[in-house]
Design a protein around this motif. Sequence first.
Motif, PDB file in Angstrom:
ATOM      1  N   PHE A 142      -1.478  31.097  36.236  1.00 23.65           N
ATOM      2  CA  PHE A 142      -1.673  32.107  35.191  1.00 23.65           C
ATOM      3  C   PHE A 142      -1.701  33.552  35.708  1.00 23.65           C
ATOM      4  O   PHE A 142      -1.156  34.442  35.092  1.00 23.65           O
ATOM      5  N   CYS A 190     -12.607  29.274  37.807  1.00 22.18           N
ATOM      6  CA  CYS A 190     -12.023  30.205  36.847  1.00 22.18           C
ATOM      7  C   CYS A 190     -11.639  29.472  35.566  1.00 22.18           C
ATOM      8  O   CYS A 190     -11.174  28.345  35.596  1.00 22.18           O
ATOM      9  N   GLU A 191     -11.849  30.130  34.420  1.00 24.67           N
ATOM     10  CA  GLU A 191     -11.455  29.524  33.151  1.00 24.67           C
ATOM     11  C   GLU A 191     -10.077  30.005  32.700  1.00 24.67           C
ATOM     12  O   GLU A 191      -9.598  29.624  31.644  1.00 24.67           O
ATOM     13  N   PHE A 192      -9.462  30.860  33.500  1.00 24.10           N
ATOM     14  CA  PHE A 192      -8.132  31.398  33.194  1.00 24.10           C
ATOM     15  C   PHE A 192      -8.042  31.973  31.790  1.00 24.10           C
ATOM     16  O   PHE A 192      -7.069  31.776  31.082  1.00 24.10           O
ATOM     17  N   GLN A 195      -9.209  37.548  30.808  1.00 24.51           N
ATOM     18  CA  GLN A 195      -9.965  38.749  30.454  1.00 24.51           C
ATOM     19  C   GLN A 195      -9.805  39.790  31.562  1.00 24.51           C
ATOM     20  O   GLN A 195      -9.751  40.986  31.304  1.00 24.51           O
ATOM     21  N   CYS A 260      -8.907  33.092  25.012  1.00 23.02           N
ATOM     22  CA  CYS A 260      -9.050  32.033  26.012  1.00 23.02           C
ATOM     23  C   CYS A 260      -7.667  31.730  26.576  1.00 23.02           C
ATOM     24  O   CYS A 260      -6.673  32.306  26.158  1.00 23.02           O
ATOM     25  N   SER A 261      -7.600  30.798  27.504  1.00 24.21           N
ATOM     26  CA  SER A 261      -6.323  30.546  28.175  1.00 24.21           C
ATOM     27  C   SER A 261      -5.239  30.097  27.202  1.00 24.21           C
ATOM     28  O   SER A 261      -4.073  30.401  27.390  1.00 24.21           O
ATOM     29  N   PHE A 265      -2.103  32.456  27.119  1.00 24.38           N
ATOM     30  CA  PHE A 265      -0.958  31.937  27.876  1.00 24.38           C
ATOM     31  C   PHE A 265      -0.230  30.798  27.166  1.00 24.38           C
ATOM     32  O   PHE A 265       0.695  30.233  27.709  1.00 24.38           O
TER      33      PHE A 265
END
Lengths: 350, 531
Positions: A142, A190-192, A195, A260-261, A265
Amino acid sequence: MEEKKIYLSINGKEVASAPSQTILEVARENKVFIPTLCDCQNLSPFGACRLCLVEVAGLPKLVPACSTPVAAGMKIRTDSEKIDQYRRLIVELLLSDHEPDCMFCEKAGDCLLQDLAYQYGLKNSRLKGERRAALIDDSNPFIERDNSKCILCGRCVRVCDEVQGVSAIGFIGRGFQTRIGTPFNRKLNCEFCGQCIASCPVGALTSKPARRKGRKWQTRWVKTICPYCGCGCNLTLHIKDNEIVGVHSDSSSPNEGYLCSKGRFGYEFVHHPDRLQFPLIRKGGQLVRAEWYEALRLVATKFQEIKSRHGNNTLAGLSSAKCTNEENYLFQKFVRAVLGTNNVDHCARL
Amino acid sequence: MTNSIAEISQAKAILVIGSNTTEAHPIIALQVKKAVRKNGSKLIVADPRPIALTKIADIWLQLRPGTNIALLNGMMKVIIDEGLADQRFIAERTEGYEEFKKVVDRYDLELVSQITGVPASLIQEAARIYAQAEAASILYAMGVTQHRSGTDQVLAIANLAMLTGNVGKENSGVNPLRGQNNVQGACDMGCLPNVLPGYQSIADPHILSRFEEKWGVSLSNKPGLTVTEIFQGALAGEIKGLYIMGENPMLSDPDIHKVEKALRSLDFLVVQDIFLTETAQMADVVLPAVSFAEKEGTVTNTERRVQKMNKAIQTVGEGMEDWKIICELATLMGYPMRYRCAEEIFQEIADLTPSYGGMTYQRIEQEGGLQWPCPSTQHPGTKYLHHRRFARGLGKFTPVEYSPPAEIADAEYPFTLTTGRKLFHYHTGSMSRRVAPLQEIYPEGYLEISAEDAQAINVASHEEVVVKSRRGEIKVRALISDRMPRGVVFLPFHFHESPANALTNPVIDPVAKIPELKVCAVKIERLATGD
Ligand code: SF4
Ligand code: SF4
Ligand code: SF4
Ligand code: FES
């Protein structure tokens, strides 16, 4: 509780403010521009970049506007020869340790450092010094981090800690060696959410899926809503040549620009080759390509047939929690008014 | 939600029950974190597994799966016994208190602690924190509703909120978190067998005749079947034709073998979707729809905010907007539907749905979305519900009793399986699994199991195992996780290679008709080694 107002002056003009505000906040409220780098919406003041230095009458030194509270009767100047020279020096220092490869940088055109170099007319820094080598970390799908472009403003570290509550990254090392990274003795947690990408003012953190697909300002922006969960985050899609190439979210939206991811993404599926391109009809056990009129006619005939042979209530419809209100409305209208049954439900019980 | 998302961070106490908020509702989780970190709110988490929020919680009630009601009743008894109930709220705004109190009285701490496995002192402390907070908010999700006793669990939550006067006020309320981007809207729009748009009952002759007049047809007042009943009906030969728009019950529904059989029993199945999902593969006709980026319309999020989606790109292939397909079909079947654009449909919605009555595209765009009820064009929308008055007048206490899950781990099936979502995927995965980076970071489903259990059955992390229930079996890799309590295993349901719902129990809540996806009994076997 209403806070009592106090009065002070900025550049000779009298202004009112609440006593708990910082100089920067009051200046912004009064449309006085003060350049900043490390300041960021919703995050605690950091006071690291010193770009926001201002003069306060009676104080011997310049003070950072982002982290200095106002006081009654304060006389503030936000631009003067001295301030200007000071800011110029700061930008020069930053440039001295920054690879000037704006030509290739994802952030060009949307970069605070580039803007400042432009504003102060600094083509090359007079201060020649050691430069950090490109330190690229792209060990995840990401986010790409290039620490040689990092200005150590700490926005990413603060957003990850203060907003995301994850603290996946921090300052490591000291002095010239300082950089942002994962503390060594911890695994990347990491939560990707990205942010940190959104808060980075320069090209040190960029979105990998968006790379070389078009800089933000080269794309057409369309505001819409995230297709995933029920939070309803606002997205701005970046479109180039009929393709979604990136996403950001407005800081003024209900989700304050945080995603959020999946929201940040998760758009690639729109262009996935698996997308159904045309109607299919089962013939001899196989689903084969059909024309629209053929497929629609078949559905209409079959539904009619079942209706007249077995009755309305042998038909049913399941609608979608992913479709719009308009589509869900029409769907139940279709089932009720055309198929003639109340056998309509959706899968949200699940 | 009775409150708005932004109000969560202002609550002084937050009870999160049956919601892995960080993974399923990430942005709402940010509000919870903000409440705790910035505003000093107290956080209570009731969940069998340690979720991300348990790390910042003041109290973690690690209860056994399926025992929420016992826990809630236990907390309420503490509140009543310690005189922490809001007598004024109870007297002015509610009814049925005495009745309810009699039932709750039987749940003393000893008993509750035994059922739930949570120490009595923690239950007591949680009850005090919740009851004494100036404004307290409850967040819950599928971990509450996806049980045979789901409706009762929701009622128990409502009881707790009313008992302490924590509803109908700013920052305090009862907040179900809706899973998918427009679940709220699908319900609001009347995609339910017993209500028309705006939850207007089909049994009310005045309402029905208004719709009949507007739509120019006569309508049935006989309630229809729910999704679970539709599949049962198909199996029994009572449902012959099914039209599925944008859903994939072959992965999302319990006991998918049964779903498959049901779909095969149909005479005719139409599936409208953007991918050839597991369900679409079984269809007689597949109609290609378009993605969110290719259409215009509104969606309603979990805080009742109606927001606008806009068309960003030209349609891929020959796909058509779902609403256009419906119009074509209706017209072919002799009921002309001629809308020129989504906005025209929205105008009809506003006209027939009182809670959407004051909304227009223009207002939605200018005002950053509108929260229903918004009955007139002057109405600003509603930040929180039940202010001063409940929809039905007085709030009703409904006594509910704990009953164990339908299927309990036993000697043959010794593990309790619970299912749910993962942060990087979404629902049946038809979208998120076609996003390369999401897929890369979380490529397959895992069976999460505690180290002790893994050791006991001699399974190593990442080893492939067979999980069996009374309904089916799947192969999946085991992942040893410190988040799992002993005796409980977890499977995400996004993955068609290891479909959790081949195992789950389709027994449904008698009222809400929601299946018990959160608890069933399974056994785990190692694959024969050496091949
Ligand atoms: S992506 Fe999110 S969690 Fe990961 S480092 Fe950035 S802010 Fe932190
Ligand atoms: S990576 Fe970006 S946000 Fe983080 S410290 Fe460096 S420049 Fe600032
Ligand atoms: S960005 Fe994430 S939290 Fe926001 S709506 Fe999309 S899926 Fe939900
Ligand atoms: S913005 Fe004030 S020190 Fe950086």
